[in-house]
Design a protein around this motif. Structure first.
Motif, PDB file in Angstrom:
ATOM      1  N   ASP A  46      11.255  -1.048   0.228  1.00  0.00           N
ATOM      2  CA  ASP A  46      10.297  -2.101  -0.094  1.00  0.00           C
ATOM      3  C   ASP A  46      10.396  -2.355  -1.596  1.00  0.00           C
ATOM      4  OD1 ASP A  46       7.942  -3.551  -0.792  1.00  0.00           O
ATOM      5  OD2 ASP A  46       7.024  -2.921   1.099  1.00  0.00           O
TER       6      ASP A  46
ATOM      7  N   LYS B 156       7.005  -2.991  -3.624  1.00  0.00           N
ATOM      8  CA  LYS B 156       6.176  -1.798  -3.818  1.00  0.00           C
ATOM      9  C   LYS B 156       6.897  -0.762  -4.687  1.00  0.00           C
ATOM     10  CE  LYS B 156       3.305  -2.292   0.295  1.00  0.00           C
ATOM     11  NZ  LYS B 156       2.731  -1.631   1.486  1.00  0.00           N
TER      12      LYS B 156
ATOM     13  N   VAL C 252      10.136   3.308  -2.690  1.00  0.00           N
ATOM     14  CA  VAL C 252       9.214   3.201  -1.557  1.00  0.00           C
ATOM     15  C   VAL C 252       9.996   2.738  -0.338  1.00  0.00           C
ATOM     16  CG1 VAL C 252       7.150   2.093  -0.628  1.00  0.00           C
ATOM     17  CG2 VAL C 252       7.271   2.679  -3.073  1.00  0.00           C
TER      18      VAL C 252
ATOM     19  N   ASP D 146       9.821   1.526   3.579  1.00  0.00           N
ATOM     20  CA  ASP D 146       8.906   0.914   4.549  1.00  0.00           C
ATOM     21  C   ASP D 146       9.012   1.650   5.879  1.00  0.00           C
ATOM     22  OD1 ASP D 146       7.190  -0.715   5.880  1.00  0.00           O
ATOM     23  OD2 ASP D 146       8.525  -2.456   5.967  1.00  0.00           O
TER      24      ASP D 146
ATOM     25  N   THR E 124       5.745   4.352   3.023  1.00  0.00           N
ATOM     26  CA  THR E 124       4.510   3.557   3.067  1.00  0.00           C
ATOM     27  C   THR E 124       3.470   4.204   3.966  1.00  0.00           C
ATOM     28  OG1 THR E 124       5.488   2.183   4.813  1.00  0.00           O
ATOM     29  CG2 THR E 124       5.657   1.379   2.541  1.00  0.00           C
TER      30      THR E 124
ATOM     31  N   ASP F 141      -0.300   4.205   2.792  1.00  0.00           N
ATOM     32  CA  ASP F 141      -1.323   3.497   3.571  1.00  0.00           C
ATOM     33  C   ASP F 141      -2.503   4.393   3.921  1.00  0.00           C
ATOM     34  OD1 ASP F 141       0.222   1.244   3.455  1.00  0.00           O
ATOM     35  OD2 ASP F 141       1.104   1.496   5.448  1.00  0.00           O
TER      36      ASP F 141
END
Length: 355
Positions: free
Chosen positions: A157, A160, A183, A185, A203, A207
Motif C-alpha cells: 500500500d 500508507k 505497509v 495490504d 494493514t 486496522d
C-alpha cells in the motif's frame, strides 16, 4: 599380600609358554622371576600394562618383543589390585574398567545426556554468539535477499507506506540502522523487522489499533529487535547445527553462506522470551522518550492477547504476547517516571494511515 605366585610366561619370541615362580618385592615394587632357561627377569611395577580378562590377570611388558605374564591366583590378583590402588599405581582408565557394568552404563547415559544438553542449549548459544563474526553490512544483504525471495508478501500500500514513514520520522527511535517501513495490504495481524532495518507492517494490525500510541508502541518494539540484531541471532540459533563447525573454525564466510540460503525464514522467526522482554523494555523507553503514553503499548498487547483466545493471529506466532509480558509493561507504567502529552501531528498522520 602374597609375595610369590605361579604364572605363565610368554617371552614374545617363542610361542611356547613357560611356567615360572613369580616373586613380588613390595618395597621395591618389582616383579622378579626366572625362566626354565635360567634367565632372570625384573619388571618394575610402573612399566607394566595390566589387563584383567575374567579371572586372569595379564601383565604386559616391553615393546620389542612384547612379553606377557598370565596369573590366575585370585587371592594374589585381589591383593595386588589393593596394593596398586593404595600406592597410586592404577590409572584412571583401569579404575574405570574396574567399576563394573552398572557404573559403565551410568557413565554412558551421563555422556549421552551431556551431549543432548549441549545440542539443545550450548550449541545454539554458541551459534547465537557467532553473530559477532558477521559484519553489520551483511544484515543489509540478508534483508535485500529476503525481499527478493519473497514476492508472496502481498500488495504494498504505497499511500500508507509513505504516511507510515512520515509517522516514524517524527519519532526519536535510537536506531542504529536506517529504517524503512513498508505497509502490506492484508488482513493478517502481523508486523516484523528485518536485519537491514526494514520493518513490514500489515494493514490487519493497523486496522485493529484505536490510537496512535499503539502504533508508536509497535514501532518501538520492532525497532528494538533491529537495534539488538535479534533476527540475526535467532536465525543463527535455528541453524545452529549448520553453523557450529563454521563458528569453531572462525569461518565467517561459511556462516554467512548458510544464513543467506535461509533468508526466507526471517518472517516466521519466533523470538525467545529473553529477546521479547528486551524488545519490550527498549520499546517502552522509546515510547516514553518521545513523550507518548506507554499505555498504548499495553493496550495493543492486551488486544492481541484477547484475539489469541479466538484465533491465533500471525503476530502472536512470532511474537507471543503472554500475560507475564503485559504485567511487566503495566508494572513499568506504574513504577517508571515519564511525562506524556498529546501529539497532534502523530494523531493526524495516524488517522491518514487508518483511512
Amino acid at each position: 599380600m602374597k609375595e610369590k605366585v605361579i604364572g605363565v610366561f610368554y617371552d614374545g619370541v617363542s610361542s611356547v609358554p613357560q611356567e615360572v615362580a613369580l616373586n613380588f618385592e613390595a618395597e621395591k615394587c618389582v616383579f622378579i622371576f626366572e625362566t626354565t632357561h635360567n634367565k632372570t627377569y625384573s619388571w618394575e611395577l610402573a612399566s607394566i600394562i595390566f589387563n584383567e580378562k575374567g579371572s586372569v590377570l595379564q601383565l604386559q611388558h616391553g615393546n620389542d618383543p612384547i612379553q606377557i605374564l598370565k596369573i590366575e591366583d585370585v587371592q594374589f590378583i585381589d591383593d595386588l589390585t589393593v596394593f596398586r590402588n593404595k600406592n597410586g599405581h592404577i590409572g584412571w582408565y583401569q579404575k574405570l574398567l574396574n567399576l563394573g557394568i552398572k557404573i559403565h552404563l551410568g557413565f554412558a547415559l551421563f555422556i549421552f545426556g551431556f551431549i543432548g544438553l549441549c545440542y539443545v542449549y550450548f550449541i545454539p548459544w554458541v551459534a547465537e554468539k557467532s553473530v559477532v563474526l558477521i559484519p553489520d553490512v551483511y544484515d543489509d544483504t540478508l534483508g535485500n535477499t529476503f525481499f527478493e525471495q519473497n514476492t508472496f508478501l502481498g500488495t504494498v500500500d504505497a499511500k500508507k507506506t509513505k504516511v507510515l514513514n512520515l509517522f516514524a520520522k517524527e519519532l526519536k527511535l535510537k536506531n542504529k540502522k536506517k529504517l524503512k517501513f513498508t505497509v502490506i495490504d492484508s488482513d493478517i495481524m502481523n508486523a516484523f523487522a528485518l536485519p537491514d532495518g526494514s520493518i513490514v507492517v500489515y494493514t490487519g494490525i493497523i486496522d485493529s489499533m484505536k490510537d496512535y500510541e499503539e502504533l508508536v508502541g509497535l514501532i518501538g518494539h520492532e525497532v528494538a529487535h533491529v537495534n539488538h540484531r535479534h533476527s540475526m541471532k535467532m536465525l543463527c540459533r535455528n541453524l545452529s547445527g549448520y553453523l557450529f563447525i563454521s563458528t569453531i573454525l572462525g569461518d565467517a564466510n561459511g556462516v554467512m553462506a548458510v544464513l543467506g540460503e535461509n533468508a526466507n525464514t526471517l518472517q516466521s522467526l519466533s523470538f525467545s522470551r529473553e529477546f521479547e522482554y528486551e524488545a519490550d523494555i527498549e520499546g517502552f523507553k522509546i515510547v516514553t522518550s518521545n513523550g507518548v503514553n506507554p499505555k498504548g503499548m499495553s493496550t495493543l498487547f492486551k488486544r492481541l492477547q484477547k484475539e489469541n483466545n479466538i484465533v491465533i493471529p500471525e503476530f502472536l506466532s512470532s511474537h507471543p504476547v503472554t500475560a507475564d509480558r503485559i504485567r511487566y509493561i503495566d508494572k513499568m507504567i506504574k513504577t517508571e517516571s515519564f511525562q506524556s502529552k498529546e501529539n497532534s501531528k502523530l494523531q493526524r498522520l495516524f488517522q491518514q494511515i487508518k483511512e
